[in-house]
Design a protein around this motif. Sequence first.
Motif, short mmCIF file in Angstrom:
data_model
loop_
_atom_site.label_atom_id
_atom_site.label_comp_id
_atom_site.label_asym_id
_atom_site.label_seq_id
_atom_site.Cartn_x
_atom_site.Cartn_y
_atom_site.Cartn_z
N LYS A 175 -7.41 17.77 16.38
CA LYS A 175 -8.46 18.58 15.75
C LYS A 175 -9.13 17.80 14.62
CE LYS A 175 -6.72 23.16 16.98
NZ LYS A 175 -6.28 24.50 16.54
N LYS A 176 -8.37 16.94 13.94
CA LYS A 176 -8.97 16.11 12.90
C LYS A 176 -9.97 15.12 13.49
CE LYS A 176 -5.25 16.34 9.47
NZ LYS A 176 -4.21 15.57 8.72
N ARG A 177 -9.79 14.77 14.77
CA ARG A 177 -10.74 13.89 15.45
C ARG A 177 -11.91 14.67 16.04
NH1 ARG A 177 -9.43 11.12 19.89
NH2 ARG A 177 -7.47 12.12 20.48
N GLY A 178 -11.95 15.99 15.77
CA GLY A 178 -13.05 16.81 16.24
C GLY A 178 -12.86 17.36 17.64
N GLU A 190 -2.76 18.92 15.74
CA GLU A 190 -3.43 18.85 14.43
C GLU A 190 -4.23 17.56 14.30
OE1 GLU A 190 0.10 21.52 14.22
OE2 GLU A 190 -0.27 19.49 14.95
N ALA A 191 -3.66 16.47 14.81
CA ALA A 191 -4.36 15.18 14.74
C ALA A 191 -5.57 15.18 15.67
CB ALA A 191 -3.40 14.05 15.11
N SER A 200 -8.17 22.30 20.79
CA SER A 200 -6.80 22.35 21.28
C SER A 200 -6.81 22.26 22.81
CB SER A 200 -6.13 23.66 20.84
OG SER A 200 -4.82 23.76 21.35
N GLU A 215 0.17 12.56 20.79
CA GLU A 215 -0.58 12.96 19.60
C GLU A 215 -0.43 14.46 19.37
OE1 GLU A 215 -5.17 12.34 18.01
OE2 GLU A 215 -4.76 12.50 20.17
#
Length: 307
Positions: free
Chosen positions: A279-282, A276-277, A285, A273
């Motif tokens: 971080k979209k899931r909360g 960026e993906a 990094s 994964e």
Amino acid sequence: MCGNPTRITGFFYDSHHKNRDRFNSIHVDGRDSDRVDEEFVATIISMYGEDSDVFRVRVAGEFPKSLPDSFIPVEWAEKASEAPAPVIERVFRVDIGVDVARYGDDSSVICPVLDSILQEAPDIYHHNDTMEITGYTVQTIKRYARAHEWAGIHVKIDCDGLGVGVYDRLTELKEQVVAEVEEERRARYEDAEPEDTPPAFELDVVECHFGGEGGTISDKDPIEFKNSTGLMWGAVREALRTGAIKLWRDDKQISQLSNRRYTVNSDGKIELERKEAMKKRGLSSPDIADALALALHNPQTSDWSID
């Protein structure tokens, strides 16, 4: 049509699901085929488990689950964090992974690992420029050169982004750092016998790339990774799976290691994964986990073997 069920979208997937009434669907399980080596099946089960997408796609001939798998099981990371520290009489190798961020929510992390089996507490920095991180890295090198005088030190820096500045500056400083360590040792061991004197100080500064070429961790690994991110994290996964490393105990690191997902792409390769993906899931990094992966990474070894 004939194919491996690697994706849960597309014409081939629909022929086995919503459009199944238009086709005569035939399913072949690798375990029932005399063309599939039993050792291959056993290796997949040992490395990834029968509930994994790797097993479903590469052995059972089934489509992946609707949600991606976690690449590293949380129980592996917890077990390695809670394990007793190995006894190392004399350290001969120190690997230091340096994952560089600058400003924002991400962190810069300097992660030391002793003899590839013991992770020590990483240094974590926020809102620092590349020259400051270079300075902190030099401090870490000198600290471990004093603590483990028989060890060679190998610094691995992610150079896909801001880390290239740290790599360039540290490369410029390498001879100076080596000379300063050697001078300090000469003063300390001036009257010592030759057999009690540590060897010449070895410092290696290694350029690494998370976006580099993929491949397999070892010659016996039946699964390829799409890129070097998978290879680096794959080395961490294998060390945790086999119990080959003791981790520094930290819940944030455990979370970062176990929250990254993977898929099996259309080429049958493992693809991790993207950040960026995540971080979209909360999720934040995985900076600490990346630094650990860099420390265990050995780009000069062709078979990617931890051994």
